[in-house]
Design an enzyme around this catalytic site. Structure first.
Site, mmCIF file in Angstrom:
data_model
loop_
_atom_site.group_PDB
_atom_site.id
_atom_site.type_symbol
_atom_site.label_atom_id
_atom_site.label_comp_id
_atom_site.label_asym_id
_atom_site.label_seq_id
_atom_site.Cartn_x
_atom_site.Cartn_y
_atom_site.Cartn_z
ATOM 1 N N LYS A 282 -12.019 -37.360 5.633
ATOM 2 C CA LYS A 282 -11.629 -38.365 4.467
ATOM 3 C C LYS A 282 -11.270 -39.310 5.264
ATOM 4 C CE LYS A 282 -9.387 -37.456 0.159
ATOM 5 N NZ LYS A 282 -8.457 -36.612 -0.609
ATOM 6 N N GLU A 369 -4.116 -25.893 -13.002
ATOM 7 C CA GLU A 369 -3.152 -25.904 -14.072
ATOM 8 C C GLU A 369 -2.982 -25.011 -14.686
ATOM 9 O OE1 GLU A 369 -5.482 -28.241 -13.115
ATOM 10 O OE2 GLU A 369 -4.446 -30.079 -12.555
ATOM 11 N N ARG A 397 -5.925 -28.925 -19.831
ATOM 12 C CA ARG A 397 -6.625 -27.966 -19.679
ATOM 13 C C ARG A 397 -5.702 -26.417 -19.728
ATOM 14 N NH1 ARG A 397 -9.764 -28.270 -14.018
ATOM 15 N NH2 ARG A 397 -11.361 -29.380 -15.379
HETATM 16 C C1 LIG Z 1 -7.762 -31.033 -13.434
HETATM 17 C C2 LIG Z 1 -7.547 -32.103 -12.268
HETATM 18 N N1 LIG Z 1 -6.228 -32.002 -11.719
HETATM 19 C C3 LIG Z 1 -5.776 -32.830 -10.931
HETATM 20 C C4 LIG Z 1 -6.603 -33.922 -10.493
HETATM 21 C C5 LIG Z 1 -6.157 -35.070 -9.516
HETATM 22 N N2 LIG Z 1 -7.117 -35.008 -8.416
HETATM 23 C C6 LIG Z 1 -7.960 -35.804 -8.030
HETATM 24 S S1 LIG Z 1 -8.792 -35.523 -6.807
HETATM 25 C C7 LIG Z 1 -7.771 -34.377 -6.263
HETATM 26 C C8 LIG Z 1 -8.006 -33.598 -5.142
HETATM 27 C C9 LIG Z 1 -9.260 -33.339 -4.936
HETATM 28 O O1 LIG Z 1 -9.613 -32.800 -3.505
HETATM 29 P P1 LIG Z 1 -11.070 -32.336 -3.146
HETATM 30 O O2 LIG Z 1 -11.532 -31.547 -4.353
HETATM 31 O O3 LIG Z 1 -10.728 -31.463 -2.036
HETATM 32 O O4 LIG Z 1 -11.792 -33.543 -2.701
HETATM 33 P P2 LIG Z 1 -11.406 -34.827 -1.856
HETATM 34 O O5 LIG Z 1 -10.677 -35.838 -2.542
HETATM 35 O O6 LIG Z 1 -10.770 -34.146 -0.640
HETATM 36 O O7 LIG Z 1 -12.553 -35.290 -1.511
HETATM 37 C C10 LIG Z 1 -6.770 -34.090 -7.471
HETATM 38 C C11 LIG Z 1 -5.645 -33.195 -7.115
HETATM 39 C C12 LIG Z 1 -7.879 -33.928 -11.345
HETATM 40 N N3 LIG Z 1 -8.652 -35.040 -10.873
HETATM 41 N N4 LIG Z 1 -8.204 -33.117 -12.125
#
Ligand SMILES: Cc1ncc(C[n+]2csc(CCOP(=O)(O)OP(=O)(O)O)c2C)c(N)n1
Length: 561
Positions: A282, A369, A397
């Site tokens: 990242k 969630e 959700r």
């Molecule tokens: C339903 C939902 N909950 C929370 C989020 C907020 N959110 C955006 S990116 C993220 C983390 C995603 O992590 P990952 O899938 O590992 O992708 P990375 O950012 O590490 O590339 C979160 C919690 C979201 N977009 N959708």
């Protein structure tokens, strides 16, 4: 800006570049992403980590016939730049500009609109099934992060795809990071897979040895089979995905374009569910983001050299999130029953302090969630006082869980809904504009919106006292103090407060719009019109006495919400 990027018009133009040029292209993409994000803000760290993935995928696919569904979509900036949006990329996250997430209306190269986590596998599976019904042969790929993979929805998608044996590629973009640090058993499992040095090679060797044992009698053969299964479980990384019906490949280096291309060219010849485990970093290529991926996950404008965010003008005023953060930590210090739950967002929701001070009473459940709500309901049933801190948009959700597990059982779960209302740059998928509607219909719920930070504190205290399902909604940003604490009317369920007297008209406002209503009152007063301003405070139950009173006195009544 680099030359190569500028010369590409169609995504498949990437195929005209040689392997060395592809590496240069990746660096040009990184530079562009860094430059624009430093000025416009955005999801920098994830996008920097997925640059080579985007290049290699477009090298091996023909978009829009072939479809890439990016999960959440916050990592898709390189994809956007490669699919005809370079010229307008400077408008990133502006109204009417390039969206921060893939958006079907924006480009034919975004096959699905995204923003919420873990929709990629289900929607890609739908696209793949639709393709099969038409007897076509497009390639369909879902790219999902390690945090998003731990959600129920991702597993529901894998479950169906593995069972149907659909021709679908799922790429796990594993950067071992959520927004903040990873949590959960899935994360531990992926970690073990990555740190297992034996990989597929050993599996193949082991299987070869077992297969080469000369003819054996049935019992011995069965023993060998069992031994083989045992070996597989021990040695094959990603056995979980194989058991779900996918062919698992990996882990491979997600920044090695040659390796990625070789892998994709291979697996695109297969006609079954394939799971590729790709390891990325990242923030790759930008020191500050590599060192602090949480800060650079989603960031406002910043100075590229120092990595420091450019301060907003209003830095003297606390945000609603900060009021919540301080108050919940203070309450938990006095009340040992209070527990806090976040769905993978301890920083954004303001629970970081709480998690450090009360680690035993803090639960980061990952991006889950619906589970978070039912888990909180269970905690409440067991006698705890759960506070679920969650963004308004992500609670959408969990609607059934709100009804079935909290409202109908009248369980004392407190929902603190941050980012209620319009959120600005993240756009439609992230606006918290549905909660008033979706919460008002829930039986037994109390729904409130504070006018300022101090009222949020009162609401939180009372919510814990009332022992009922309660939701408190508040917006992103500064919580300007409107009225001194002493002039705050006591908070009783359904009781509004009067903030301004006036005989010419009434404005009933709720939440941060109370501030706007007071300003309107001042402007009108300057024009000789005196407006009464009422802070409704409760969205449910609405103050019936207040409404009867106002309508009996005023001919013109306006609402602001
Ligand atoms: C339903 C939902 N909950 C929370 C989020 C907020 N959110 C955006 S990116 C993220 C983390 C995603 O992590 P990952 O899938 O590992 O992708 P990375 O950012 O590490 O590339 C979160 C919690 C979201 N977009 N959708």
């Amino acid at each position: 800006m680099g030359d190569l990027l500028q010369k590409l018009t169609l995504p498949q133009d990437v195929k005209t570049l040689d392997k060395e040029q592809l590496k240069v292209l990746a660096e040009e993409l990184r530079a562009k992403i860094l430059d624009v994000t430093s000025r416009k803000g955005g999801h920098l760290a994830a996008s920097l980590g997925a640059v080579e993935l985007a290049v290699a995928l477009h090298y091996c696919m023909v978009s829009p016939k072939d479809k890439i569904v990016w999960d959440v979509g916050h990592q898709s900036y390189a994809h956007k730049l490669l699919t005809g949006r370079l010229k307008h990329f400077d408008t990133l996250r502006e109204m009417g500009g390039i969206s921060g997430f893939p958006r079907a209306k924006e480009s034919e190269h975004d096959p699905f609109t995204v923003g919420h986590s873990a929709t990629s596998i289900s929607s890609a599976l739908g696209l793949a099934c639709a393709r099969d019904l038409k007897d076509e042969d497009d390639k369909v790929v879902a790219v999902i992060g390690d945090a998003s993979l731990s959600t129920g929805m991702a597993f529901e998608g894998l479950n169906q795809a593995g069972h149907m044996k659909t021709n679908l590629v799922v790429i796990l973009n594993d950067n071992e990071h959520y927004i903040s640090k990873p949590v959960g058993a899935m994360s531990n499992y992926l970690n073990r897979v990555i740190s297992n040095p034996l990989y597929n090679k050993v599996r193949q060797e082991a299987e070869k040895i077992v297969k080469n044992i000369p003819k054996l009698g049935k019992p011995a053969f069965n023993t060998v089979k069992k031994f083989q299964e045992g070996l597989k479980n021990l040695l094959v990384p990603g056995i979980l995905f194989e058991e779900l019906g996918f062919r698992y490949f990996g882990p491979i280096d997600g920044h090695n374009i040659d390796q990625l291309i070789a892998m994709f060219q291979n697996i695109f010849t297969m006609k079954e569910p394939v799971f590729i485990h790709v390891i990325t970093k990242k923030g790759k290529g930008y020191k500050h983001a590599e060192e602090n991926p949480t800060k650079f996950h989603g960031i406002g404008a910043f100075d590229v050299k120092s990595g420091k965010t450019l301060e907003k003008a209003d830095k003297n005023n606390k945000s609603f999130t900060e009021y919540f953060s301080d108050k919940i930590t203070e309450i938990a210090g006095k009340n040992k029953n209070v527990v806090a739950i976040t769905a993978a967002m301890p920083d954004g929701t303001g629970l970081q302090d709480f998690s450090e001070r009360f680690p035993d009473r803090f639960f980061d459940v990952g991006i889950t969630e619906p589970h978070a709500v039912t888990f909180a309901a269970g905690l409440a049933k067991g006698g705890a006082t759960p506070v679920v801190a969650i963004y308004s948009t992500f609670l959408q959700r969990s609607y059934d869980q709100l009804i079935h597990d909290v409202a109908l059982q009248e369980l004392p779960v407190i929902f603190c809904l941050d980012r209620a209302g319009l959120v600005g740059e993240d756009g439609p998928t992230h606006h918290g504009v549905f909660d008033i509607t979706y919460l008002r219909g829930l039986p037994n719920f109390i729904v409130m919106a504070p006018k300022d930070g101090q009222e949020l504190e009162h609401m939180l205290e009372k919510a814990i006292e009332w022992k009922r399902p309660v939701a408190i909604r508040y917006p992103r940003g500064t919580a300007r103090q409107l009225v001194s604490a002493s002039s705050c009317a006591p908070l009783e369920i359904g009781r509004s407060e009067s903030l301004r007297k006036g005989d010419d008209l009434a404005i009933i406002a709720v939440g941060s719009m109370v501030n706007t209503a007071l300003q309107v009152g001042e402007v009108l007063s300057g024009k000789g019109v005196e407006a009464e301003v009422i802070n409704a405070r409760f969205i449910k139950p609405l103050g019936r006495c207040m409404l009867e009173d106002v309508f009996s006195r005023q001919e013109r009544v306006f609402t602001l919400e």
